[in-house]
Design an enzyme around this catalytic site. Structure first.
Site, mmCIF file in Angstrom:
data_model
loop_
_atom_site.group_PDB
_atom_site.id
_atom_site.type_symbol
_atom_site.label_atom_id
_atom_site.label_comp_id
_atom_site.label_asym_id
_atom_site.label_seq_id
_atom_site.Cartn_x
_atom_site.Cartn_y
_atom_site.Cartn_z
ATOM 1 N N GLY A 276 0.855 -1.185 0.000
ATOM 2 C CA GLY A 276 0.000 0.000 0.000
ATOM 3 C C GLY A 276 0.890 1.233 0.000
ATOM 4 O O GLY A 276 1.113 1.895 -1.013
ATOM 5 N N CYS A 345 -9.764 21.440 18.195
ATOM 6 C CA CYS A 345 -9.657 21.658 19.635
ATOM 7 C C CYS A 345 -9.218 20.401 20.364
ATOM 8 O O CYS A 345 -9.989 19.764 21.076
ATOM 9 C CB CYS A 345 -10.984 22.174 20.162
ATOM 10 S SG CYS A 345 -11.433 23.700 19.333
ATOM 11 N N GLU A 346 -7.993 19.996 20.105
ATOM 12 C CA GLU A 346 -7.345 18.858 20.765
ATOM 13 C C GLU A 346 -5.866 19.188 20.839
ATOM 14 O O GLU A 346 -5.295 19.636 19.841
ATOM 15 C CB GLU A 346 -7.458 17.573 19.916
ATOM 16 C CG GLU A 346 -8.831 17.011 19.714
ATOM 17 C CD GLU A 346 -9.362 16.238 20.915
ATOM 18 O OE1 GLU A 346 -8.563 15.856 21.791
ATOM 19 O OE2 GLU A 346 -10.582 16.044 20.958
HETATM 20 C C1 PLP Z 1 -2.355 -2.732 5.716
HETATM 21 C C2 PLP Z 1 -2.166 -4.005 4.997
HETATM 22 C C3 PLP Z 1 -1.355 -4.059 3.862
HETATM 23 C C4 PLP Z 1 -0.581 -2.868 3.326
HETATM 24 O O1 PLP Z 1 0.416 -2.446 4.183
HETATM 25 P P1 PLP Z 1 1.468 -1.349 3.677
HETATM 26 O O2 PLP Z 1 2.349 -1.130 4.835
HETATM 27 O O3 PLP Z 1 0.681 -0.138 3.328
HETATM 28 O O4 PLP Z 1 2.173 -1.921 2.508
HETATM 29 C C5 PLP Z 1 -1.251 -5.262 3.199
HETATM 30 N N1 PLP Z 1 -1.905 -6.363 3.638
HETATM 31 C C6 PLP Z 1 -2.706 -6.337 4.720
HETATM 32 C C7 PLP Z 1 -3.401 -7.565 5.136
HETATM 33 C C8 PLP Z 1 -2.862 -5.164 5.438
HETATM 34 O O5 PLP Z 1 -3.630 -5.158 6.526
#
Ligand code: PLP
Length: 420
Positions: A276, A345-346
């Site tokens: 991701g 406001c935190e």
């Molecule tokens: C969050 C997640 C990812 C992606 O993680 P990154 O660090 O953004 O690459 C991949 N697989 C699962 C199951 C996740 O929960």
């Protein structure tokens, strides 16, 4: 490497001046670079050349359908954690047979939805989930393709809130227990075990934990095969970190890919990766405008129009985001320490403490770098602040890919019962 650079004294996303976007869209807003997305995708894909693999982008890191569609065009599948994310992936044109469904708490409705659409794989995280999935598949006269998500019990050496592969984490199934689950395959007529999966954490900045986890996984695959199971898919998860600051040097995707290849290619299974952050983190910035600056007890505060509800990472996990001026001229002014804060406001609505920054004045534009992953997706409307727009740039083109809602839209979901 990304495509947010200064040109003619102005920060640009590819060919588009950020100040121009700010004028059209209003601040704060997220801005994503298509070419950066593509570059990151390709670098990772190239590292696995020669293998049978698919990159299933972790939708939770950035789920804007224009971002998903851009990656889908390049060949990406999707790693999803909810039925909502399946809908997004499908809406973006990613085909169901390249969707893997992860997560510890899939509901019956979500499983049914995923089965109806014919997704590629369920990454199952417990015996209870496996039995429910079996039941639902049988009720639909279907067979659910499954990989058990193993918890290899390795220390990912990352922030505690984003570690997922240690024995105390809620994710996955210990290897010994996973073996027992695969052994039940005869009794589970609604399940077809096709592989194994894992994901040990996020923002990993070393290769050793991956190597360790993947080696355990490879051993496990051999054990399963020796027991007569057909294991044709190995889902190695995501988690490779990115450089949020100049000093950090996480492993290069190429070197990570080499480890994946070295350990898994000899097993001859299809390899799935679920990155991701690596793909989208540095492909996005958050643009904000300075509202005020003030001194209080000798501290300099820069108050900006973005806040913790727009970008939660600093308050959630003390995350660091580089802050740069949109006008390069500021970089020539002396740097002095300042706290950059939002209007919420935190006390935790702080983006940076004691950061050496130029002499920002009201109305100046600033950009938080590396905000493409876990930015917009985590945003909310706390303090009745509207969700902020997302803009996608490609070369000299740009489009608002999520519009700023109106206050009317925000309020219309609520109602006052007659009895109040
Ligand atoms: C969050 C997640 C990812 C992606 O993680 P990154 O660090 O953004 O690459 C991949 N697989 C699962 C199951 C996740 O929960």
């Amino acid at each position: 490497m990304d495509y947010f650079n200064y040109k003619d004294g102005e920060l640009h996303a590819e060919e588009v001046a950020i100040s121009e976007l700010a004028t059209h869209v209003g601040t704060p807003f997220y801005c994503y670079s298509s070419q950066t997305l593509a570059r990151h995708y390709r670098v990772l894909a190239n590292s696995l050349e020669g293998c049978d693999f698919r990159i299933c982008f972790a939708v939770k890191s950035n789920s804007n359908i224009a971002v998903l569609a851009s990656l889908g065009r390049l060949g990406a599948g999707a790693d999803v954690v909810s039925a909502g994310e399946i809908r997004r992936a499908l809406a973006a044109g990613i085909s169901a047979d390249s969707i893997v469904f992860s997560g510890v708490g899939k509901t019956r409705d979500e499983m049914a939805f995923a089965l109806d659409h014919g997704i590629f794989q369920f990454n199952v995280e417990s015996q209870a989930e496996l039995h429910i999935l079996n039941e639902i598949a049988l009720s639909k006269s279907q067979i659910a393709p499954v990989a058990i998500r193993i918890n290899p019990d390795v220390d990912a050496i990352t922030h505690a809130k984003i570690s997922t592969g240690k024995k105390d984490d809620k994710f996955g199934v210990p290897i010994q227990q996973a073996l027992e689950l695969y052994a039940q395959s005869q009794q589970l007529q609604g399940i077809r075990f096709q592989g194994i999966s894992m994901h040990i954490g996020s923002q990993l900045t070393q290769l050793a934990p991956f190597r360790q986890a993947y080696s355990h996984a490879a051993e496990f695959v051999k054990t399963l095969r020796a027991g007569g199971h057909i294991i044709s898919v190995i889902d190695a998860g995501g988690g490779l970190g990115i450089p949020y600051c100049e000093e950090s040097e996480p492993p290069l995707p190429h070197d990570y890919g080499a480890v994946v290849k070295e350990i898994f290619a000899p097993l001859g299974a299809k390899i799935i990766l679920e990155p991701g952050r690596l793909i989208v983190g540095n492909a996005g910035i958050l643009v904000s405008r300075v509202i005020y600056s003030k001194y209080s007890h000798e501290r300099r505060f820069i108050i900006v129009d973005a806040a913790m509800n727009d970008l939660m990472r600093p308050s959630l996990y003390d995350a660091y985001h580089a802050i740069v001026p949109v006008s390069e001229a500021h970089n020539a002014t002396p740097l002095t320490p300042a706290d950059v804060v939002g209007p919420v406001c935190e006390s935790s609505d702080i983006f940076a403490k004691d950061r050496l920054l130029p002499d920002f004045k009201p109305d100046d534009l600033i950009a938080f770098r590396s905000a493409g992953a876990y930015g917009a997706v985590m945003s909310g409307t706390y303090n009745t602040r509207l969700l902020i727009p997302e803009v996608l740039v490609n070369g000299a083109q740009w489009s608002v890919v999520r519009a700023r809602p109106t206050y009317e839209e925000l309020l219309k979901c609520e109602s006052i019962p007659g009895w109040v």
